[in-house]
Design an enzyme around this catalytic site. Structure first.
Site, PDB file in Angstrom:
ATOM      1  CG  ASN A 148      -0.034   5.184  -2.998  1.00  0.00           C
ATOM      2  OD1 ASN A 148      -0.884   4.608  -3.650  1.00  0.00           O
ATOM      3  ND2 ASN A 148      -0.980   4.717  -1.616  1.00  0.00           N
ATOM      4  CD  GLU A 246      -7.333  -3.455  -3.709  1.00  0.00           C
ATOM      5  OE1 GLU A 246      -7.941  -3.852  -2.626  1.00  0.00           O
ATOM      6  OE2 GLU A 246      -7.124  -4.660  -4.809  1.00  0.00           O
ATOM      7  CB  CYS A 280      -3.703   1.019   0.180  1.00  0.00           C
ATOM      8  SG  CYS A 280      -2.312   0.099  -0.824  1.00  0.00           S
ATOM      9  CD  GLU A 445      -4.704  -3.685  -9.038  1.00  0.00           C
ATOM     10  OE1 GLU A 445      -4.610  -3.597 -10.036  1.00  0.00           O
ATOM     11  OE2 GLU A 445      -5.341  -2.391  -7.320  1.00  0.00           O
TER      12      GLU A 445
END
Ligand code: ADP
Length: 465
Positions: A148, A246, A280, A445
Site C-alpha cells: 500500500n 505494524e 493502515c 517507527e
C-alpha cells in the site's frame, strides 16, 4: 513490462516468474519478478552478513552521504518513479508523486541524522571514570513490506537500518516490485557497497517465511496483516530476535456536536478515501453525537461523491470490499452513497449508515474506501465505542472543545491521535505505531525513535588517571 530481478551481493539474479498487472488496466503486465525459494533468501542473508562489518566500520557521515546522494537520484527521477508506482499500485498521480517525495525526504532525514545520532556521556560513581554509551547495529535486519506504500514504507525501514550500520535483506510485496527496484537502484548507484542491501522477490509464504526463519536475521520489521504479523512474532520471539510489527487497524473518528459539519466531512473523507481507503491509518468507522449526525452525513455524502480515487489494488481486495458492502446491506444498512463498481476495479467511495456497533462491517478491517457512520448519545459513549476494538492504530476527534480534545488525546487507546486532522497523513520526524493488535507493542517507527529498533545500547566505563 519491466523485469525486476533479485539483488543479492550486488548481483542482479533470478528468473522472471511472477507477473504484476496494472490495477487500472488489468490487461497490462507492469513487471515480472522471481519467485524466490529459501536458497535465494539464504544467499541474500549470507551476502548481508559478509558485507555488514565493513559497512558498520565506515564513519556514520559516510553512510549518511550515500542516503543523501540516493535521495538526489530519486529526485531526478521523480516523475518516472511516481508513474511506475501508480502503474503497479493504482495510486492517483498526485498520491504517487507525494509518496515518492516522502521517500526522498525520509532518505534526507536519516542521511542528515548520521551527523548526530550517537550515545550519551554520563557521570560515574567510581573515581576517575567516565561512562559512555554506544549505539551498536543489530547486524542483519530483515524487512517485509506491503503493497500500500510501496516506496515510502521500504524507505522508512531501510534508511534508519542502513544509517545505523546494518545490512538489510528486504522482501517487498508481490504486487509492487518496481517501487523497491527504483529505491534500491538509487542506493546502489549512490555507492552503497555490494551486499549491504539485498532484495528478494517472491511470495510471503515461501520467501518471506524463509527470511523470518533464518537464524542470522537479528531483527525483523514487518508491515502487513495482523494474521501474518502474529505468525512472524512467534517465529522471531522463539529465538529472541527483535521484531517490529505494524499490522491491521479499524480506525475511528468521533464527531462532536460543536464541530463544523462541513469541515468534519472534509476531514473524514480524506481519512476514509485517500489512497482508495487502503492505508493502515484510514478511518473506517465514524461516531457522531446526535446534534451533528444529519448535517455531517449529508456533507460527507457530497464529499464522497466529489472524491477522486484510484482503483482498488487487486481483484481479491475488491471482492473483500464488495462483500463487506453486501453484508451491510443484508444487515439492513443504508448505502448513503457509492457501493457500486462502475468499471474495472474502480469502486465508488462508499458511506454506510444504520449499522450496529457489533456488525462485522464496523468491527473487522476491510482495507477499502468504505466507511460506516453510527450515532452515539454522548462524548463518553463515543470514546467507549472508539476504544471497543481489538485494534489501536489511529483515532480522530472533530471538536472545538479543548477539554474534550485533551481528554480524547489522553484516553483514546491508539498510537496516533488526530484532532481536526485526517487519520491518514503522517509526518516523518515523529514516532509512528499502534497498540493492541495493530502492533508488536515493541518499537516505534519513523523519527529518531526508528533508530532504537535497529541498534542496541552498549555501556562503556572508561577509567582514566
Ligand atoms: P496484505 O494483506 O497487506 O497483502 P500481508 O500480511 O499478506 O498483507 O502481506 C504483507 C507482506 O508480508 C508481503 O510482503 C507478503 O508477501 C508478506 N507475507 C505474507 N505471508 C507471509 C508469511 N507467511 N511469512 C512472511 N511474510 C509473509
Amino acid at each position: 513490462m519491466t523485469t525486476v530481478q533479485n539483488l543479492i551481493g550486488g548481483e542482479r539474479v533470478g528468473d522472471p516468474e511472477l507477473a504484476r498487472h496494472n490495477p487500472a488496466n488489468p490487461g497490462e503486465i507492469v513487471a515480472v519478478t522471481p519467485a524466490s525459494d529459501a536458497s535465494a533468501v539464504h544467499a541474500a542473508v549470507s551476502a548481508a552478513e559478509q558485507a555488514q562489518g565493513a559497512w558498520a566500520a565506515l564513519p556514520a557521515p559516510a553512510r549518511g552521504a550515500i542516503l543523501l546522494d540516493a535521495a538526489d537520484l530519486l529526485r531526478s527521477r521523480h516523475s518516472q518513479v511516481a508513474e511506475d508506482l501508480s502503474r503497479e499500485e493504482g495510486k492517483t498521480p498526485a498520491e504517487a508523486t507525494g509518496e515518492v517525495r516522502r521517500a526522498i525526504d525520509v532518505l534526507r532525514f536519516f542521511g542528515s541524522l548520521a551527523w548526530q545520532a550517537s550515545g550519551e556521556v554520563l557521570p560515574s560513581a567510581m573515581p576517575g571514570t567516565t561512562i559512555f554509551t554506544r549505539r551498536e547495529p543489530v547486524g542483519v535486519a530483515a524487512l517485509i513490506t506491503p503493497w500500500n506504500f510501496p516506496i515510502a514504507i521500504p524507505a522508512w525501514k531501510m534508511a534508519p537500518a542502513l544509517v545505523s550500520g546494518n545490512a538489510v535483506v528486504i522482501k517487498p510485496a508481490e504486487l509492487t516490485p518496481l517501487s523497491v527496484a527504483h529505491l534500491s537502484n538509487a542506493l546502489v548507484e549512490a555507492g552503497l557497497p555490494a551486499g549491504v542491501l539485498n532484495v528478494v522477490h517472491g511470495t510471503g509464504s515461501v520467501a518471506g517465511d524463509a527470511l523470518a526463519r533464518d537464524p542470522r536475521v537479528a531483527a525483523l520489521s514487518f508491515t502487513g496483516s495482523t494474521r501474518v504479523g502474529l505468525g512472524l512474532h512467534t517465529i522471531l520471539s522463539e529465538r529472541r530476535a527483535r521484531v517490529q510489527l505494524e499490522m491491521g487497524g479499524k480506525n475511528a473518528y468521533l464527531i462532536l456536536d460543536d464541530a463544523d459539519p462541513l469541515a468534519a466531512a472534509k476531514v473524514v473523507a480524506a481519512s476514509a478515501f485517500s489512497l482508495t481507503g487502503q492505508a493502515c491509518t484510514a478511518t473506517s468507522r465514524v461516531y457522531c453525537t446526535p446534534g451533528i449526525m444529519e448535517a455531517f452525513l449529508a456533507a460527507l455524502a457530497k464529499e464522497a461523491e466529489a472524491f477522486t480515487m484510484g482503483p482498488v489494488v487487486s481483484e481479491q481486495q475488491l471482492a473483500v470490499d464488495v462483500s463487506a458492502i453486501d453484508v451491510a446491506r443484508a444487515e439492513g444498512a443504508t448505502v448513503v452513497t457509492g457501493g457500486d463498481v462502475p468499471s474495472g476495479q474502480f469502486l465508488r467511495p462508499t458511506v454506510l449508515t444504520g449499522l450496529a456497533h457489533t456488525s462485522p462491517v464496523v468491527r473487522d478491517e476491510i482495507f477499502g474506501p468504505v466507511v460506516a457512520v453510527l450515532g452515539v448519545d454522548s462524548y463518553e459513549e463515543g470514546l467507549a465505542r472508539v476504544n471497543d476494538s481489538r485494534y489501536g492504530l489511529t483515532a480522530g476527534i472533530c471538536t472545538r472543545d479543548l477539554t474534550a480534545a485533551h481528554h480524547f488525546a489522553a484516553h483514546a487507546q491508539v498510537g496516533v491521535v488526530k484532532v481536526n486532522r485526517p487519520t491518514t497523513g503522517l509526518d516523518l520526524n515523529v514516532p509512528f505505531g499502534g497498540v493492541k493488535d495493530s502492533s508488536s507493542n515493541t518499537f516505534r517507527e519513523q523519527g529518531t525513535a526508528a533508530l532504537d529498533f535497529y541498534t542496541w545500547s552498549k555501556t562503556v566505563y572508561l577509567g582514566h588517571e
